[in-house]
Design an enzyme around this catalytic site. Structure first.
Site, short mmCIF file in Angstrom:
data_model
loop_
_atom_site.label_atom_id
_atom_site.label_comp_id
_atom_site.label_asym_id
_atom_site.label_seq_id
_atom_site.Cartn_x
_atom_site.Cartn_y
_atom_site.Cartn_z
CE1 TYR A 66 -3.34 -2.75 0.32
CE2 TYR A 66 -3.85 -1.99 2.52
CZ TYR A 66 -4.11 -2.82 1.46
OH TYR A 66 -5.14 -3.73 1.55
CG PHE A 216 -12.97 -3.98 -2.39
CD1 PHE A 216 -12.20 -2.93 -1.93
CD2 PHE A 216 -12.45 -4.78 -3.39
CE1 PHE A 216 -10.93 -2.68 -2.45
CE2 PHE A 216 -11.19 -4.54 -3.93
CZ PHE A 216 -10.43 -3.48 -3.45
N GLY A 220 -17.34 -2.19 -4.02
CA GLY A 220 -16.20 -2.55 -4.85
C GLY A 220 -14.94 -1.92 -4.31
#
Length: 298
Positions: A66, A216, A220
């Site tokens: 990340y 999600f 999404g």
């Protein structure tokens, strides 16, 4: 609607008690996830983390992959929260890899997992990781036993406390559990985005005391913006209005209503959304409302 994590209920990740609404760190490094050119405001990301902890959140989900061009989720977590509160549980994941340009590189081999675990430790400034989720894809899933076996060795070496798996079906979970105790399953899951086999997997997790951690869950990969942009069903809009909540909050509430062992880790780079996400954990849907929104089918 304001609330704190203390009122959202708790569950265990292994032997670690966590509040059921946590925080996903994916959006902290950049405004757009996994876009190296999208760089977040550092001070704002740090405010997100500190606000979450102030509201009682004690479960943060992160990963060394990340990052954006100038931000790393792990290093932001350390800058915002170290020295860490005693009850803070930081879960990370290994498997996927991105190169310096931010492009997805090759999947880690089992013998490369130690390096990935040590990189998470270095970035977070910790001696041991609370939970490491082994993320698999269609290529690595058939070999999940090899990956989990390697994580078990790292657990025995004291680098990991608990092992989870991510992106699995019931068969992959069964194979992983032959190698080591699995404390959680982290899969994409949410209102309107369940997949064949999710009901069976959720039943297995519930029966075996395994925590289910959807990602999600709002809409999404698009977070709050995506939730507002998707056409809401009449039931979702009606139920949101009845509770004085947003559709995104009802989506999170629906997820949490799927079982006491289900957590939520909504990701955001907006401090205001942290308040909204935590408040969603206090919404009590009626059985009729849950059925109107939809059920998980096998």
């Amino acid at each position: 609607m304001n609330s704190t994590g203390d009122t959202t209920g708790t569950w265990l990740l292994g032997d670690l008690p966590v509040r059921r609404v946590g925080l996903g760190a994916m959006r902290l490094p950049g405004r757009v996830a996994f876009d190296n050119s999208s760089v977040s405001d550092r001070d704002r990301s740090i405010r997100v983390l500190r606000r979450a902890v102030d509201l009682g959140v004690n479960h943060i989900d992160t990963a060394a992959f990340y990052f954006s061009a100038r931000r790393s989720a792990n290093e932001l977590i350390g800058a915002a929260l170290a020295p860490y509160p005693d009850d803070l549980v930081i879960a990370t994941k290994v498997g996927p890899r991105r190169d310096r340009a931010g492009d997805w590189a090759t999947w880690a081999r089992p013998d490369e997992l130690r390096g990935d675990v040590e990189e998470n430790l270095r970035q977070l400034g910790r001696d041991r990781l609370d939970v490491v989720n082994m993320r698999v894809n269609e290529v690595s899933s058939p070999h999940i036993a090899e990956y989990v076996g390697e994580l078990a060795r790292l657990r025995d070496a004291g680098l990991i406390r608990h092992i989870g798996v991510s992106g699995v079906d019931a068969a992959a979970l069964a194979a992983a559990r032959k190698e080591a105790p699995i404390v959680c399953v982290q899969n994409p899951f949410g209102l309107g985005r369940t997949r064949p086999g999710d009901a069976e997997l959720l039943r297995t997790c519930t029966a075996e005391g395994i925590t289910f951690v959807p990602f999600f869950a709002i809409a999404g990969g698009a977070g709050h913006e995506g939730a507002e942009g998707n056409p809401a069903t009449a039931a979702l809009a009606e139920i949101a209005a009845a509770h004085g909540a947003s559709p995104a909050q009802i989506r999170l509430a629906w997820t949490l209503h799927q079982g006491p062992n289900v957590l939520a880790i909504p990701g955001t780079g907006d401090p205001d959304h942290v308040d909204q996400n935590v408040a969603a954990g206090t919404i009590r849907l009626t059985p009729r409302e849950v059925r109107a929104l939809g059920t998980v089918t096998g």
